[in-house]
Design a protein around this motif. Structure first.
Motif, PDB file in Angstrom:
ATOM      1  N   TYR A 157      -3.520   7.520  -3.591  1.00 13.15           N
ATOM      2  CA  TYR A 157      -3.210   6.236  -2.949  1.00 13.15           C
ATOM      3  C   TYR A 157      -3.120   5.155  -4.026  1.00 13.15           C
ATOM      4  N   ARG A 158      -2.156   4.263  -3.861  1.00 15.70           N
ATOM      5  CA  ARG A 158      -2.016   3.155  -4.805  1.00 15.70           C
ATOM      6  C   ARG A 158      -1.751   1.871  -4.032  1.00 15.70           C
ATOM      7  N   ASN A 216       0.857  -1.182   0.000  1.00 17.98           N
ATOM      8  CA  ASN A 216       0.000   0.000   0.000  1.00 17.98           C
ATOM      9  C   ASN A 216       0.894   1.233   0.000  1.00 17.98           C
ATOM     10  N   ILE A 217       0.664   2.126  -0.956  1.00 19.42           N
ATOM     11  CA  ILE A 217       1.504   3.324  -1.078  1.00 19.42           C
ATOM     12  C   ILE A 217       0.642   4.565  -0.875  1.00 19.42           C
ATOM     13  N   GLU A 218       1.065   5.397   0.075  1.00 19.01           N
ATOM     14  CA  GLU A 218       0.318   6.618   0.373  1.00 19.01           C
ATOM     15  C   GLU A 218       0.840   7.762  -0.493  1.00 19.01           C
ATOM     16  N   ASP A 254       2.312  10.432   0.139  1.00 22.30           N
ATOM     17  CA  ASP A 254       3.633  10.961   0.506  1.00 22.30           C
ATOM     18  C   ASP A 254       4.740   9.923   0.309  1.00 22.30           C
ATOM     19  N   GLY A 255       4.398   8.763  -0.270  1.00 24.36           N
ATOM     20  CA  GLY A 255       5.399   7.740  -0.557  1.00 24.36           C
ATOM     21  C   GLY A 255       5.536   6.691   0.531  1.00 24.36           C
ATOM     22  N   LYS A 256       4.874   6.903   1.662  1.00 24.01           N
ATOM     23  CA  LYS A 256       4.955   5.938   2.767  1.00 24.01           C
ATOM     24  C   LYS A 256       4.344   4.606   2.325  1.00 24.01           C
ATOM     25  N   GLY A 316      -6.310  -0.003   2.634  1.00 23.82           N
ATOM     26  CA  GLY A 316      -5.872   0.397   1.299  1.00 23.82           C
ATOM     27  C   GLY A 316      -6.922   0.092   0.256  1.00 23.82           C
ATOM     28  N   LEU A 359     -11.581   7.206  -5.958  1.00 24.73           N
ATOM     29  CA  LEU A 359     -12.136   7.453  -4.628  1.00 24.73           C
ATOM     30  C   LEU A 359     -11.036   7.699  -3.601  1.00 24.73           C
ATOM     31  N   ASN A 360      -9.816   7.259  -3.889  1.00 22.65           N
ATOM     32  CA  ASN A 360      -8.681   7.440  -2.981  1.00 22.65           C
ATOM     33  C   ASN A 360      -7.536   8.067  -3.768  1.00 22.65           C
TER      34      ASN A 360
END
Lengths: 253, 441
Positions: free
Chosen positions: A222-223, A57-59, A61-63, A123, A218-219
């Motif tokens: 986010y990926r 799961n990638i936020e 900001d890259g987290k 995620g 929807l997100n």
């Protein structure tokens, strides 16, 4: 009089021929579409197999947060996924039998029914993505469009218990593998898009994408990425896909 | 409770939740766009172990003058109690062919204003034998969680009682011999499984289960029939009275599940306090049940709602008699210095009146929203338990964050409300603030 009768007969014959042609053509298309979908299913996953997957799961900001699970599948509608890492999830197992889904958490000590729209990992991937059945089990091909290098299959869910009401699947003509799948809700809203990449030969005739990336309007930002490894044919007993077996799935590895 | 103190506790709770929100909001971490997957790192090992370490801080506001505060032998000075506790749970297994060794060990220690308390338990330790996927056997201490209910399991005849505020925690098992037979089918009946458990009660073995010097038998037949989980449960033995159980669970839609339990105890024995202060062992048949649902809404809120009827519980009149005894005991202590009645009340409390959810009809609700405002791994929630007979209740807002790998942080407040002589008004504490930190390894 004779002329009128003749023209009537000819008209009827023409109408019958046109209707028959329409019926045959549409039947052929439906057959082709469903056959292509069956081929896609077989190319993506053998009838009975095991594999390892890493979900990332990638936020925005890259987290990142990573999950690894071991998966077994048999037939059209039996899947188990066992979490191997991180330690906080280790030992959790999810079982799917057709429309039925259960989650086993070692501490809880008993399988609980869950729903396909929930996500056990958070995620963008939900439970039905992680415990995906063959597409042909849940969907019918409504329409097929030839797009030079690919087919565009428009799929409709067979029942309301399926997570996505409609799919638009782009299938590469050369290898009959999906490249992009758009998932739509019953309202027609796009929920997420799946992108399959990096085709890999896993051996034993299994050649399929080794990476699945998903994003969702929807997100935004986010990926989620899923990497596939060690996809191998494996003979499994039906009893492995039961609630009683969930606490000991790890023994099959 | 004074109004000022209640406001203070609410304010403290809200301030902590706000602080938690700030603390747990995602911080920027930049990472390169590369994904690797080394499966060999996850090679299967015969010996595997893991667990968690937990640190928990609790700040409790005592319910001064309540029945259980009066009965509490150790009285803290002041109106609050702080407790710091640490817990270590280690579980593992060793697999060798068709045999496995499995264990769960738990140790905890806690320090509050009054005392230090610690304990260590073997929750599970058993040998498993699995010659085929259809057959499994085990011998040793094993935890049982039969039944489909989330907060309560009236049909869980071998279960230890669980805490509805934390129903997902591990529970200590019983020493048993178990045989498990499973068969899958094609058709409407997809699975049938028969679990047979022999549970002896001897000196030093399962003594807390019931009457000693008895061997008990429990059988559970599980069926997956027409996409419905069904369990038929039977227990017999002389440690407890014989009992019959039934449970079911079914998904009605992709976002909607229902479940239920029914338990029939033909000869259920209960200690009942009489008007003259004596206790009577009442024997009668009891039919307890639970019906519940789990629903996922479009805005990603999961609701678990359960109604529980405990036919073996005490009526409001019976509970009133117990609370009255405590009041009389306190008056006796102040007037004559004798604690005879208070000792009697403590004895009655131990025999059933003091157990959690000792009433007859309850409503349980748990509402959680997964990842609101696009905050991954963040789950705010609300848990409530409502006594439908005396109209008292507890309500617990909480936030859970699991964004840091292998860490779990939970902040929870609990408020208890009710009029005098009601279950939640007579508890030891009327509100509590709790911060729990867990690290999994």
């Amino acid at each position: 009089m004779l002329c009128r009768q003749l023209s009537k007969t000819v008209s009827k014959a023409i109408l019958l021929a046109v209707l028959s042609s329409c019926f045959l053509i549409s039947g052929a298309l439906a057959l082709d579409g469903n056959e292509i979908l069956r081929q896609v299913d077989r190319n993506m996953q053998p009838e009975s197999y095991e594999m390892y997957r890493k979900l990332i799961n990638i936020e925005p900001d890259g987290k990142k947060k990573e999950f690894v699970f071991y998966t077994i599948k048999k037939g059209l509608d039996k899947v188990v996924a066992l979490f191997l890492s991180p330690a906080s999830e280790k030992g959790r197992a999810t079982l799917r039998l057709g429309d039925n889904m259960w989650l086993y958490i070692p501490n809880v000590g008993k399988p609980l029914r869950i729903t396909s729209l929930q996500s056990v990992v958070g995620g963008i991937f939900n439970n039905s993505d992680i415990l995906r059945l063959d597409y042909q089990v849940e969907y019918d091909v409504e329409k097929i469009t030839d797009q030079e290098e690919s087919f565009l299959l428009k799929l409709k869910a067979k029942s309301t218990s399926v997570a996505y009401d409609r799919l638009e699947m782009k299938v590469d003509k050369k290898n009959l593998l999906p490249t992009t799948i758009e998932c739509y809700a019953i309202s027609g809203m796009l929920i997420k898009t799946l992108h399959y990449t990096k085709i890999e030969d896993f051996g034993d005739g299994v050649v399929r994408p080794s990476m699945l990336e998903t994003d969702s309007p929807l997100n935004k930002g986010y990926r989620s990425v899923m990497i596939f490894a060690k996809v191998r044919k494996k003979e499994l007993a039906d009893e492995v896909f039961t609630l009683n077996y969930m606490p000991r799935v790890h023994e099959l590895r | 409770m004074s109004c000022g103190r209640e406001q203070k506790s609410v304010f403290s709770c809200l301030a902590l939740i706000a602080a938690g929100l700030l603390f747990f909001s995602p911080s920027p971490v930049h990472a390169a766009e590369e994904f690797s997957f080394d499966v060999d790192e996850l090679e299967k090992k015969n010996f595997e172990w893991g667990g968690y370490a937990e640190l928990k801080w609790e700040h409790m506001y005592l319910n001064e003058g309540s029945a259980f505060e009066i009965l509490n032998p150790s009285k803290p000075s002041g109106s609050t109690l702080d407790r710091l506790s640490g817990t270590l749970q280690i579980d593992g297994s060793y697999l060798g062919g068709i045999t496995s060794l499995n264990w769960t060990l738990k140790a905890s220690g806690q320090q509050d204003n009054l005392d230090w308390y610690d304990q260590a338990d073997i929750f599970e330790a058993y040998v498993g034998l699995k010659p085929t996927p259809r057959l499994a056997a085990s011998l040793g201490k094993k935890s049982y969680k039969w039944g489909k209910g989330y907060a309560w399991n009236p049909a869980g005849f071998l279960n230890r009682p669980k805490d509805p505020d934390d129903p997902e925690e591990a529970l200590e098992g019983y020493t048993t011999v178990e045989l498990d037979l499973v068969k899958s089918f094609a058709g409407k009946l997809q699975t049938a499984a028969l679990t047979t458990v022999i549970l002896p009660v001897w000196n030093e073995i399962n003594e807390e289960f019931g009457e000693i010097n008895n061997v008990n038998l429990a059988v559970k037949l599980y069926l997956l029939y027409k996409d419905t989980d069904i369990d038929l449960i039977y227990y017999t033995g002389n440690s407890r009275s014989s009992r019959y159980g039934l449970d079911f669970a079914k998904n009605l839609a992709a976002n909607f599940e229902i479940h239920g339990e029914l338990a029939y105890l033909p000869n259920q024995e209960t200690f009942v306090l009489q008007k003259d202060g004596s206790t009577l062992l009442r024997e009668r048949s009891a039919l307890s049940g639970l019906i519940g649902l789990r629903y996922l809404s479009e805005n990603n809120i999961t609701s678990i709602i359960e109604y529980y009827h405990n036919d073996s519980g005490y009526s409001t009149g019976e509970m009133d008699r117990f609370y009255q005894l405590v009041v009389e005991g306190e008056n006796q202590l102040y007037s004559s210095g004798s604690d005879l009645l208070l000792d009697q009340a403590r004895d009655v409390s131990r025999k059933g009146y003091g157990r959690p959810q000792s009433g007859r009809n309850y409503l349980y609700g748990r509402f959680t929203q997964q990842e609101p405002f696009d905050i991954l791994y963040f789950t705010p929630g609300l848990i409530t338990i409502y006594n439908l007979d005396d109209l008292s209740f507890s309500i617990s807002p909480e936030i859970l964050y699991t964004g840091f790998t292998n860490w779990e942080m939970r902040l929870r407040c609990t408020f208890r409300e009710g009029s005098s002589f009601t279950e939640y008004d007579e508890k030891l504490t009327h509100s509590k603030l709790e911060l729990r930190l867990r690290y999994f390894f």
